[in-house]
Write a protein that holds these residues in place. Structure first.
Motif, PDB file in Angstrom:
ATOM      1  N   THR A   1      13.327   3.802  -4.449  1.00 58.35           N
ATOM      2  CA  THR A   1      12.225   4.635  -4.926  1.00 58.35           C
ATOM      3  C   THR A   1      10.894   4.274  -4.284  1.00 58.35           C
ATOM      4  O   THR A   1       9.876   4.876  -4.612  1.00 58.35           O
ATOM      5  CB  THR A   1      12.111   4.549  -6.453  1.00 58.35           C
ATOM      6  N   GLY A   2      10.880   3.313  -3.382  1.00 55.62           N
ATOM      7  CA  GLY A   2       9.750   3.121  -2.494  1.00 55.62           C
ATOM      8  C   GLY A   2       8.561   2.399  -3.076  1.00 55.62           C
ATOM      9  O   GLY A   2       8.558   1.930  -4.206  1.00 55.62           O
ATOM     10  N   GLU A   3       7.525   2.302  -2.228  1.00 57.95           N
ATOM     11  CA  GLU A   3       6.275   1.643  -2.581  1.00 57.95           C
ATOM     12  C   GLU A   3       5.108   2.543  -2.183  1.00 57.95           C
ATOM     13  O   GLU A   3       5.148   3.207  -1.141  1.00 57.95           O
ATOM     14  CB  GLU A   3       6.119   0.300  -1.854  1.00 57.95           C
ATOM     15  N   ALA A   4       4.054   2.513  -2.969  1.00 62.48           N
ATOM     16  CA  ALA A   4       2.840   3.267  -2.624  1.00 62.48           C
ATOM     17  C   ALA A   4       2.316   2.856  -1.251  1.00 62.48           C
ATOM     18  O   ALA A   4       1.744   3.675  -0.526  1.00 62.48           O
ATOM     19  CB  ALA A   4       1.770   3.042  -3.688  1.00 62.48           C
ATOM     20  N   LEU A   5       2.505   1.611  -0.878  1.00 65.78           N
ATOM     21  CA  LEU A   5       2.081   1.094   0.424  1.00 65.78           C
ATOM     22  C   LEU A   5       2.466   2.031   1.568  1.00 65.78           C
ATOM     23  O   LEU A   5       1.676   2.249   2.495  1.00 65.78           O
ATOM     24  CB  LEU A   5       2.719  -0.281   0.640  1.00 65.78           C
TER      25      LEU A   5
ATOM     26  N   GLY B   1       4.287  -4.826  -6.228  1.00 64.11           N
ATOM     27  CA  GLY B   1       4.865  -4.436  -4.950  1.00 64.11           C
ATOM     28  C   GLY B   1       5.066  -2.945  -4.811  1.00 64.11           C
ATOM     29  O   GLY B   1       5.122  -2.430  -3.681  1.00 64.11           O
ATOM     30  N   GLN B   2       5.147  -2.234  -5.920  1.00 65.49           N
ATOM     31  CA  GLN B   2       5.366  -0.786  -5.870  1.00 65.49           C
ATOM     32  C   GLN B   2       4.068   0.023  -5.943  1.00 65.49           C
ATOM     33  O   GLN B   2       4.051   1.178  -5.532  1.00 65.49           O
ATOM     34  CB  GLN B   2       6.290  -0.348  -7.016  1.00 65.49           C
ATOM     35  N   ILE B   3       2.999  -0.572  -6.459  1.00 65.45           N
ATOM     36  CA  ILE B   3       1.821   0.250  -6.741  1.00 65.45           C
ATOM     37  C   ILE B   3       0.603  -0.063  -5.870  1.00 65.45           C
ATOM     38  O   ILE B   3      -0.295   0.776  -5.767  1.00 65.45           O
ATOM     39  CB  ILE B   3       1.420   0.165  -8.227  1.00 65.45           C
ATOM     40  N   LEU B   4       0.532  -1.221  -5.233  1.00 61.92           N
ATOM     41  CA  LEU B   4      -0.621  -1.512  -4.385  1.00 61.92           C
ATOM     42  C   LEU B   4      -0.570  -0.640  -3.134  1.00 61.92           C
ATOM     43  O   LEU B   4       0.473  -0.527  -2.496  1.00 61.92           O
ATOM     44  CB  LEU B   4      -0.649  -2.998  -4.003  1.00 61.92           C
TER      45      LEU B   4
ATOM     46  N   THR C   1      -2.421  -0.609   0.003  1.00 62.49           N
ATOM     47  CA  THR C   1      -2.727  -0.958   1.391  1.00 62.49           C
ATOM     48  C   THR C   1      -2.392  -2.423   1.667  1.00 62.49           C
ATOM     49  O   THR C   1      -2.352  -3.251   0.743  1.00 62.49           O
ATOM     50  CB  THR C   1      -4.228  -0.744   1.714  1.00 62.49           C
ATOM     51  N   PRO C   2      -2.200  -2.777   2.948  1.00 59.29           N
ATOM     52  CA  PRO C   2      -2.002  -4.194   3.279  1.00 59.29           C
ATOM     53  C   PRO C   2      -3.135  -5.083   2.781  1.00 59.29           C
ATOM     54  O   PRO C   2      -2.905  -6.217   2.356  1.00 59.29           O
ATOM     55  CB  PRO C   2      -1.918  -4.177   4.811  1.00 59.29           C
ATOM     56  N   ARG C   3      -4.367  -4.575   2.830  1.00 58.10           N
ATOM     57  CA  ARG C   3      -5.496  -5.378   2.354  1.00 58.10           C
ATOM     58  C   ARG C   3      -5.362  -5.699   0.878  1.00 58.10           C
ATOM     59  O   ARG C   3      -5.682  -6.821   0.446  1.00 58.10           O
ATOM     60  CB  ARG C   3      -6.813  -4.632   2.622  1.00 58.10           C
ATOM     61  N   HIS C   4      -4.893  -4.750   0.070  1.00 61.42           N
ATOM     62  CA  HIS C   4      -4.691  -5.035  -1.346  1.00 61.42           C
ATOM     63  C   HIS C   4      -3.632  -6.125  -1.548  1.00 61.42           C
ATOM     64  O   HIS C   4      -3.759  -6.979  -2.432  1.00 61.42           O
ATOM     65  CB  HIS C   4      -4.281  -3.764  -2.099  1.00 61.42           C
ATOM     66  N   PHE C   5      -2.581  -6.089  -0.737  1.00 59.31           N
ATOM     67  CA  PHE C   5      -1.560  -7.140  -0.834  1.00 59.31           C
ATOM     68  C   PHE C   5      -2.129  -8.495  -0.423  1.00 59.31           C
ATOM     69  O   PHE C   5      -1.785  -9.527  -1.014  1.00 59.31           O
ATOM     70  CB  PHE C   5      -0.341  -6.778   0.022  1.00 59.31           C
ATOM     71  N   GLU C   6      -2.991  -8.511   0.583  1.00 59.82           N
ATOM     72  CA  GLU C   6      -3.618  -9.765   0.986  1.00 59.82           C
ATOM     73  C   GLU C   6      -4.476 -10.323  -0.143  1.00 59.82           C
ATOM     74  O   GLU C   6      -4.461 -11.533  -0.411  1.00 59.82           O
ATOM     75  CB  GLU C   6      -4.458  -9.537   2.239  1.00 59.82           C
ATOM     76  N   GLN C   7      -5.205  -9.458  -0.809  1.00 60.35           N
ATOM     77  CA  GLN C   7      -6.049  -9.912  -1.921  1.00 60.35           C
ATOM     78  C   GLN C   7      -5.197 -10.476  -3.056  1.00 60.35           C
ATOM     79  O   GLN C   7      -5.483 -11.555  -3.596  1.00 60.35           O
ATOM     80  CB  GLN C   7      -6.915  -8.753  -2.411  1.00 60.35           C
TER      81      GLN C   7
END
Length: 318
Positions: free
Chosen positions: A104-108, A243-246, A248-254
């Motif tokens: 079902t994927g990720e918003a990323l 992992g499903q709702i963030l 952008t890569p920058r949000h994951f880095e934060q």
């Protein structure tokens, strides 16, 4: 007897490197390949994200191993009718050695077209409808479909493998596992969770295959391997649905700034102790998995494959 595969990371490596890793995996004695399907990497340090279907075409000419997407999301970014054509062509190129792994994927990856990101129960319903379309197209008949989420008009696949492509469904919770048992030809999950496997089998999965995978960071210096794993894949330790709702890569880095090296070291086999790598594989085998895939984190791919060829795979098969 369990099988052991290698997980090609499109988030970390450009196409030519992925093809070379696939060759090394086959030479090292791995049984199969997984390949990720992303539009973005999880963070900028990973730094890559080639189009998976192009890479699969190249793999079909480079190795004789089976290949599976782990996983494709046929919901938002790519219409299920297009995924059906891509999967059918991949199966033809690979001589039937292709499985379609879906989730079902990720918003990323999926939000890039500007559409809303549905809640998890809605995505599960979308996945069920998407798989209905894909399987109908695998028949080779012309189909039209006017459903709740998707419309298809007068579509027919002309390039098809001899047998329909098997579709395995990714699941991380009990509701998703029961859905996978009902609509999938197999289960994909990334934790050695015996209870989840049993729920899948009781819910209708029966003897359908179960596939799992994990990341490792081989290297002669364990602390350096821990630093590499933390630098590139701290996002793996984010809790819950982040992992499903963030988006952008920058949000994951934060968010990953909250993850410590110790947390990564406790979850990822790091270093050159064969026992740690064998134990990680055995955790999946003991939980009832049929095939287990491992991904090497970092650049030293040749060292990893030499290590698994000589120190890990012989013990697993012995």
């Amino acid at each position: 007897m369990a099988h052991f595969g290698y997980f090609l990371s499109c988030e970390e490596h450009p196409p030519a490197a992925l093809i070379e890793q696939a060759r090394m995996a086959e030479q090292a004695g791995f049984d199969a390949l997984w390949i990720s399907d992303h539009y973005h990497p999880w963070n900028d340090r990973q730094g890559q994200s080639p189009f998976v279907w192009s890479v699969i075409g190249a793999l079909s000419q480079a190795v004789s191993l089976p290949v599976e997407t782990a996983v494709t999301c046929p919901l938002v970014r790519t219409h299920p009718a297009v995924i059906a054509q891509a999967a059918a062509t991949s199966a033809v190129q690979l001589g039937g050695r292709f499985r379609l792994g879906v989730g079902t994927g990720e918003a990323l990856n999926e939000h890039i077209l500007g559409t809303g990101w549905p809640e998890a129960p809605v995505r599960l319903a979308m996945l069920e409808e998407a798989l209905q379309i894909i399987r109908n197209l695998f028949t080779g008949e012309q189909i039209s479909h006017h459903g709740r989420y998707y419309t298809v008009e007068n579509a027919r696949l002309y390039t098809l493998p001899d047998e329909p492509v098997p579709i395995d469904v990714s699941a991380f919770g009990p509701q998703a596992a029961e859905s996978a048992a009902r609509i999938g030809d197999g289960l994909i999950t990334m934790m050695p969770d015996r209870a989840l496997v049993e729920r899948f089998r009781r819910g209708g999965g029966g003897a359908k295959p179960v596939y799992g995978g994990f990341k490792a960071c081989w290297g002669p210096d364990r602390q350096e391997a821990v630093r590499t794993a933390h630098r590139l894949w701290a996002n793996e330790r984010l809790p819950g649905e982040l992992g499903q709702i963030l988006p952008t890569p920058r949000h994951f880095e934060q968010a990953s700034e909250l993850v410590t090296p110790e947390q990564v070291a406790s979850a990822v086999p790091c270093g050159d102790d064969p026992d740690a790598h064998v134990e990680a594989m055995h955790a999946f085998v003991d939980a009832g998995f049929d095939t287990v895939y491992v991904q090497q984190i970092g650049e030293d791919q040749q060292g990893f494959f030499d290590f698994y060829r000589t120190k890990v795979l012989p013990r697993l098969r012995g």
